[in-house]
Design an enzyme around this catalytic site. Structure first.
Site: not given
Ligand code: SF4
Length: 484
Positions: A7, A396, A447, A450
């Protein structure tokens, strides 16, 4: 089933004026972050709420005035939302539209958040939260209980951070006149703050500050709480995780190019993505006649690709301007139709040409397959895809609509197999290290779950490992199992 969501959030304090117009414009600038519902909460004689399905509409001055009169107050929060899994019937969307409101014996809190709670199952049972209520309700209930029991806002938010695993960039309005904003200890989803004359604001993206003429004052740090009490801003880092893990996908896909992350325009990173691809795959680029992009998230990368490769850049795909659905976040059966309705191909510009096609990502592959088919039908001689986001090989758990391996075309295929599957001559992904460098952040500040299958929170990491193991053992037993 938990409801995953992503969001846009906004929160504002206006010393001498009304919060609502700022909320409206701040979230209108972030409509791309959520099309399924929108809502506002403002504080006057108690917290008043307005929530509606769909994206924020264009309101006339008169309509905005009417809305403002129904939600008076100089403190307010708002939200635009889409649901990425779970029920999307109208009743469910209405029930979980944000801001959500929780009333306690002494206090009431309205909450708007962006993210997804990973340990929702245990939270739901410990809080006695009915099925069908989203994780925003869980976070709000937890916060309210903590506030009614704890002595300070800092302790209450810390307690939430101790108990909740996941991504949550949050703004809250308490009926005692306190506005707060906090971000999970890894800072997975974006949240920044801004200010102006007698105004303090929080926004998912900095474009929400720009549109209101506010100055960008920086990000809310991971694990940090900012709160406004009687007009004064306070801030405290209530939880240190030792690292951050900002969603790498925001740079390639979600955010607006004119938003600032880490003091850098997303646009700058995207141009660099394109340059990286042209340099990394110069043997394939040199075989192409023109570069085109899939509008609009790949446009800036196509520009970078054109600069670095010297290939002519043709704007040979155009958006049908008023078709607003995002194919990536729609139901599978609707995606191809949506894509063909929203992107027009200027067939005469590509006929007989060898194309370098720039796109931001390949998730399921169905949208890419559809584009390739249409480019072939329009007479393209060769189609080479250059993808700015590295190959997506894992789900994810933090609020993006790709929750299982089974739905990801890249989970176990090589780029060559993917090219064959979607009908392209080649598929060329930007390597992870190139991507990371272009963001201006380091690997341990992002992060990359994914694209690496290594997740920054323990439960998500464990879930991914178990899902992958199940998949592998099914394969060993004779055939691939596609998860539902
Ligand atoms: S980097 Fe990939 S796994 Fe990490 S929050 Fe974003 S979409 Fe999700």
């Amino acid at each position: 089933m938990s409801l995953n969501e992503s969001c846009g959030v906004y929160g504002i304090y206006v010393e001498d004026g009304e919060a609502l117009p700022y909320l409206y414009w701040g979230l209108l600038a972030q409509n791309h972050r959520g099309h399924q519902s929108h809502g506002f909460a403002a504080l006057s004689d108690g917290i008043r709420l307005y929530r509606e399905l769909g994206m924020i509409p264009a309101l006339s001055g008169e309509e905005l005035k009417t809305l403002m009169e129904s939600l008076p107050g100089r403190l307010g929060i708002g939200n635009v939302r889409y649901t990425t899994s779970g029920s999307v019937d109208r009743e469910s969307l209405r029930r979980n539209a944000m801001p959500v409101l929780e009333r306690g014996s002494r206090r009431s809190i309205a909450l708007s958040f962006n993210g997804n709670i990973v340990n929702m199952g245990e939270l739901r049972s410990s809080l006695g939260l009915p099925e069908g209520l989203s994780d925003a309700h869980a976070l709000n209930r937890l916060l309210l209980r903590a506030l009614e029991e704890e002595s300070s806002i800092q302790e209450a938010v810390k307690l939430c951070m101790d108990q909740v695993e996941g991504a949550y960039s949050t703004v809250c309005l308490i009926d005692d006149g306190t506005l707060l904003a906090f971000r999970d200890p890894l800072g997975i989803k974006p949240l920044c703050h801004g200010c102006g004359e007698g105004i303090k604001a929080f926004s998912s993206e900095s474009v929400g500050l720009d549109i209101n003429g506010l100055d960008y004052c920086g990000e809310v740090s991971p694990g940090e709480l900012l709160w406004i009490e009687e007009g004064s801003l306070h801030r405290e880092r209530v939880r240190h995780s030792g690292r951050r893990a900002f969603c790498a996908f925001e740079f390639a896909y979600f955010a607006r190019p004119d938003s600032l992350f880490n003091d850098r325009y997303v646009y700058e990173a995207r141009v660099q993505f394109g340059m990286n691809l042209a340099e990394r795959f110069d043997d394939i680029a040199s075989r192409c006649d023109i570069v085109i992009s899939l509008p609009e998230t790949a446009n800036d990368a196509a520009y970078g690709f054109h600069i670095a490769s010297g290939l002519p850049w043709e704007m040979a795909t155009r958006r049908h301007r008023y078709v607003t659905q995002r194919a990536f976040i729609s139901k599978a059966e609707e995606r191809e139709l949506i894509l063909s309705r929203k992107v027009n191909i200027l067939g005469r510009k590509i006929r007989g040409k060898r194309l370098a096609v720039i796109d931001d990502s390949i998730v399921r592959g169905d949208t890419t397959r559809s584009v390739v088919r249409r480019l072939r039908a329009a007479g393209a001689r060769e189609i080479h895809l250059f993808i700015t986001y590295p190959q997506i090989i894992g789900p994810c758990f933090y609020g993006i609509d790709m929750a299982t391996y089974g739905e990801l075309i890249g989970a176990w295929r090589t780029p060559e197999e993917i090219a064959e599957e979607i009908g392209a001559d080649s598929v060329n992904y930007q390597p992870i290290d190139d991507y990371v460098k272009a963001t201006g952040l380091s690997r341990d500040e992002l992060c990359l779950g994914c694209v690496t299958r290594r997740y920054p929170t323990p439960m998500a990491d464990e879930m991914a490992r178990e899902m992958w193991e199940r998949l592998r053992s099914s394969e060993r037993e004779g055939g691939r199992i596609y998860e539902g």
